[in-house]
Design a protein around this motif. Structure first.
Motif, PDB file in Angstrom:
ATOM      1  N   LEU A  26      35.022 -19.463  39.787  1.00  0.00           N
ATOM      2  CA  LEU A  26      35.789 -19.345  38.540  1.00  0.00           C
ATOM      3  C   LEU A  26      35.089 -18.496  37.487  1.00  0.00           C
ATOM      4  O   LEU A  26      35.738 -17.959  36.580  1.00  0.00           O
ATOM      5  CB  LEU A  26      36.097 -20.726  37.970  1.00  0.00           C
ATOM      6  N   LEU A  27      33.760 -18.372  37.585  1.00  0.00           N
ATOM      7  CA  LEU A  27      33.047 -17.518  36.639  1.00  0.00           C
ATOM      8  C   LEU A  27      33.471 -16.053  36.754  1.00  0.00           C
ATOM      9  O   LEU A  27      33.404 -15.315  35.765  1.00  0.00           O
ATOM     10  CB  LEU A  27      31.534 -17.624  36.837  1.00  0.00           C
ATOM     11  N   LEU A  28      33.911 -15.626  37.931  1.00  0.00           N
ATOM     12  CA  LEU A  28      34.301 -14.218  38.089  1.00  0.00           C
ATOM     13  C   LEU A  28      35.521 -13.869  37.231  1.00  0.00           C
ATOM     14  O   LEU A  28      35.427 -12.972  36.386  1.00  0.00           O
ATOM     15  CB  LEU A  28      34.514 -13.860  39.559  1.00  0.00           C
ATOM     16  N   PRO A  29      36.661 -14.550  37.385  1.00  0.00           N
ATOM     17  CA  PRO A  29      37.788 -14.178  36.519  1.00  0.00           C
ATOM     18  C   PRO A  29      37.508 -14.459  35.037  1.00  0.00           C
ATOM     19  O   PRO A  29      37.963 -13.708  34.167  1.00  0.00           O
ATOM     20  CB  PRO A  29      38.960 -15.013  37.044  1.00  0.00           C
ATOM     21  N   LEU A  30      36.764 -15.497  34.748  1.00  0.00           N
ATOM     22  CA  LEU A  30      36.401 -15.778  33.358  1.00  0.00           C
ATOM     23  C   LEU A  30      35.554 -14.640  32.796  1.00  0.00           C
ATOM     24  O   LEU A  30      35.781 -14.166  31.667  1.00  0.00           O
ATOM     25  CB  LEU A  30      35.648 -17.108  33.268  1.00  0.00           C
ATOM     26  N   LEU A  56      23.427 -28.731  36.052  1.00  0.00           N
ATOM     27  CA  LEU A  56      24.493 -29.574  35.502  1.00  0.00           C
ATOM     28  C   LEU A  56      25.763 -29.455  36.343  1.00  0.00           C
ATOM     29  O   LEU A  56      26.385 -30.462  36.699  1.00  0.00           O
ATOM     30  CB  LEU A  56      24.762 -29.166  34.054  1.00  0.00           C
ATOM     31  N   ALA A  57      26.139 -28.236  36.683  1.00  0.00           N
ATOM     32  CA  ALA A  57      27.342 -28.022  37.497  1.00  0.00           C
ATOM     33  C   ALA A  57      27.193 -28.610  38.895  1.00  0.00           C
ATOM     34  O   ALA A  57      28.173 -29.058  39.497  1.00  0.00           O
ATOM     35  CB  ALA A  57      27.653 -26.529  37.585  1.00  0.00           C
ATOM     36  N   MET A  58      25.973 -28.640  39.417  1.00  0.00           N
ATOM     37  CA  MET A  58      25.730 -29.189  40.751  1.00  0.00           C
ATOM     38  C   MET A  58      25.829 -30.709  40.798  1.00  0.00           C
ATOM     39  O   MET A  58      25.886 -31.278  41.896  1.00  0.00           O
ATOM     40  CB  MET A  58      24.345 -28.760  41.255  1.00  0.00           C
ATOM     41  N   GLN A  59      25.859 -31.349  39.661  1.00  0.00           N
ATOM     42  CA  GLN A  59      25.948 -32.808  39.646  1.00  0.00           C
ATOM     43  C   GLN A  59      27.249 -33.297  40.270  1.00  0.00           C
ATOM     44  O   GLN A  59      27.329 -34.431  40.732  1.00  0.00           O
ATOM     45  CB  GLN A  59      25.794 -33.353  38.218  1.00  0.00           C
ATOM     46  N   GLY A  60      28.258 -32.437  40.310  1.00  0.00           N
ATOM     47  CA  GLY A  60      29.521 -32.781  40.954  1.00  0.00           C
ATOM     48  C   GLY A  60      29.541 -32.473  42.434  1.00  0.00           C
ATOM     49  O   GLY A  60      30.573 -32.622  43.080  1.00  0.00           O
ATOM     50  N   GLY A  61      28.417 -32.030  42.970  1.00  0.00           N
ATOM     51  CA  GLY A  61      28.325 -31.714  44.395  1.00  0.00           C
ATOM     52  C   GLY A  61      28.481 -30.224  44.639  1.00  0.00           C
ATOM     53  O   GLY A  61      28.884 -29.460  43.753  1.00  0.00           O
ATOM     54  N   PRO A  62      28.168 -29.797  45.857  1.00  0.00           N
ATOM     55  CA  PRO A  62      28.178 -28.366  46.160  1.00  0.00           C
ATOM     56  C   PRO A  62      29.578 -27.743  46.161  1.00  0.00           C
ATOM     57  O   PRO A  62      29.722 -26.560  45.854  1.00  0.00           O
ATOM     58  CB  PRO A  62      27.518 -28.276  47.537  1.00  0.00           C
ATOM     59  N   ILE A  63      30.597 -28.530  46.473  1.00  0.00           N
ATOM     60  CA  ILE A  63      31.953 -27.965  46.462  1.00  0.00           C
ATOM     61  C   ILE A  63      32.359 -27.629  45.033  1.00  0.00           C
ATOM     62  O   ILE A  63      32.864 -26.532  44.764  1.00  0.00           O
ATOM     63  CB  ILE A  63      32.966 -28.918  47.132  1.00  0.00           C
ATOM     64  N   LEU A  64      32.120 -28.549  44.105  1.00  0.00           N
ATOM     65  CA  LEU A  64      32.444 -28.273  42.704  1.00  0.00           C
ATOM     66  C   LEU A  64      31.616 -27.095  42.186  1.00  0.00           C
ATOM     67  O   LEU A  64      32.139 -26.220  41.494  1.00  0.00           O
ATOM     68  CB  LEU A  64      32.216 -29.506  41.830  1.00  0.00           C
ATOM     69  N   PHE A  65      30.333 -27.061  42.527  1.00  0.00           N
ATOM     70  CA  PHE A  65      29.475 -25.950  42.092  1.00  0.00           C
ATOM     71  C   PHE A  65      30.014 -24.625  42.621  1.00  0.00           C
ATOM     72  O   PHE A  65      30.070 -23.628  41.893  1.00  0.00           O
ATOM     73  CB  PHE A  65      28.032 -26.171  42.543  1.00  0.00           C
ATOM     74  N   THR A  66      30.425 -24.603  43.866  1.00  0.00           N
ATOM     75  CA  THR A  66      30.983 -23.388  44.458  1.00  0.00           C
ATOM     76  C   THR A  66      32.262 -22.980  43.738  1.00  0.00           C
ATOM     77  O   THR A  66      32.446 -21.795  43.417  1.00  0.00           O
ATOM     78  CB  THR A  66      31.237 -23.591  45.962  1.00  0.00           C
ATOM     79  N   LEU A  67      33.137 -23.933  43.469  1.00  0.00           N
ATOM     80  CA  LEU A  67      34.383 -23.621  42.760  1.00  0.00           C
ATOM     81  C   LEU A  67      34.110 -23.101  41.349  1.00  0.00           C
ATOM     82  O   LEU A  67      34.735 -22.132  40.905  1.00  0.00           O
ATOM     83  CB  LEU A  67      35.291 -24.847  42.703  1.00  0.00           C
ATOM     84  N   LEU A  68      33.185 -23.729  40.650  1.00  0.00           N
ATOM     85  CA  LEU A  68      32.844 -23.266  39.307  1.00  0.00           C
ATOM     86  C   LEU A  68      32.238 -21.866  39.335  1.00  0.00           C
ATOM     87  O   LEU A  68      32.504 -21.039  38.460  1.00  0.00           O
ATOM     88  CB  LEU A  68      31.898 -24.250  38.624  1.00  0.00           C
ATOM     89  N   THR A  69      31.438 -21.600  40.361  1.00  0.00           N
ATOM     90  CA  THR A  69      30.848 -20.268  40.511  1.00  0.00           C
ATOM     91  C   THR A  69      31.947 -19.234  40.731  1.00  0.00           C
ATOM     92  O   THR A  69      31.949 -18.169  40.102  1.00  0.00           O
ATOM     93  CB  THR A  69      29.840 -20.246  41.678  1.00  0.00           C
ATOM     94  N   TRP A 124      23.985 -18.077  39.775  1.00  0.00           N
ATOM     95  CA  TRP A 124      24.600 -19.204  40.472  1.00  0.00           C
ATOM     96  C   TRP A 124      24.854 -18.875  41.944  1.00  0.00           C
ATOM     97  O   TRP A 124      24.697 -19.736  42.807  1.00  0.00           O
ATOM     98  CB  TRP A 124      25.881 -19.624  39.770  1.00  0.00           C
ATOM     99  N   VAL A 125      25.225 -17.642  42.235  1.00  0.00           N
ATOM    100  CA  VAL A 125      25.382 -17.240  43.638  1.00  0.00           C
ATOM    101  C   VAL A 125      24.035 -17.380  44.351  1.00  0.00           C
ATOM    102  O   VAL A 125      23.964 -17.896  45.468  1.00  0.00           O
ATOM    103  CB  VAL A 125      25.934 -15.798  43.749  1.00  0.00           C
ATOM    104  N   ALA A 126      22.968 -16.954  43.695  1.00  0.00           N
ATOM    105  CA  ALA A 126      21.628 -17.071  44.285  1.00  0.00           C
ATOM    106  C   ALA A 126      21.226 -18.522  44.516  1.00  0.00           C
ATOM    107  O   ALA A 126      20.447 -18.822  45.421  1.00  0.00           O
ATOM    108  CB  ALA A 126      20.602 -16.380  43.380  1.00  0.00           C
TER     109      ALA A 126
END
Length: 161
Positions: free
Chosen positions: A50-54, A35-48, A83-85
């Motif tokens: 953001l999971l760290l501080p969250l 689902l997160a990848m639907q916005g492309g790899p840049i968005l997926f990377t940013l969301l990944t 997600w990193v994998a």
């Protein structure tokens, strides 16, 4: 502890599934990742990222006053590591102009390799896991994800010889 932090740390209470809540969370991370990848790899990377501080915030909140620093129901770290994998899958599909699910062997390899490194705690994964703080909770899974991602890239290279 706030209800929101508990929901985040347990990925919508998936962390309470038994047995093996980390494996359940890694499985749930796959459709969430798609689902997160639907916005492309840049968005997926940013969301990944953001999971760290969250995850740090939620884990600190949930473990405050808890006898364990890494209770089994806290599984946001597994989603982050999974997600990193999956990074090579997201970027590989984009680079090839292929649908994400066309790289299904990469999805399977990412899942299996991440679980392998996360469960066995090989090398730096184990060192970080032994840290008695929130960074040990989160970063051991990041490193397991990096090792799994390297394995995904290596397997993809072998498959395309």
């Amino acid at each position: 502890m706030s209800g929101l932090a508990r929901a985040v740390a347990t990925i919508g209470y998936v962390g309470f599934l038994r047995p093996s809540p980390g494996t359940w969370a890694s499985l749930v991370a796959l459709p969430l990742g798609w689902l997160a990848m639907q916005g492309g790899p840049i968005l997926f990377t940013l969301l990944t990222i953001l999971l760290l501080p969250l995850g740090v915030w939620a884990t600190i909140d949930v473990t405050r006053g808890h006898p364990e620093h890494d209770p089994s129901e806290v599984v946001i770290d597994e989603v982050l590591g999974q997600w990193v994998a999956l990074m090579p899958v997201a970027w590989g599909a984009w680079a090839a102009g292929a649908p994400l699910l066309a790289l299904w062997p990469g999805w399977i390899a990412a899942f299996l390799l991440f679980r392998f490194f996360d469960i066995l705690k090989v090398g730096p994964v184990g060192w970080l896991d032994r840290r008695p703080d929130v960074w040990g909770v989160m970063l051991d899974d990041v490193v397991a994800g990096v090792l799994a991602a390297l394995g995904v890239v290596g397997l993809a290279g072998l498959a395309h010889l």
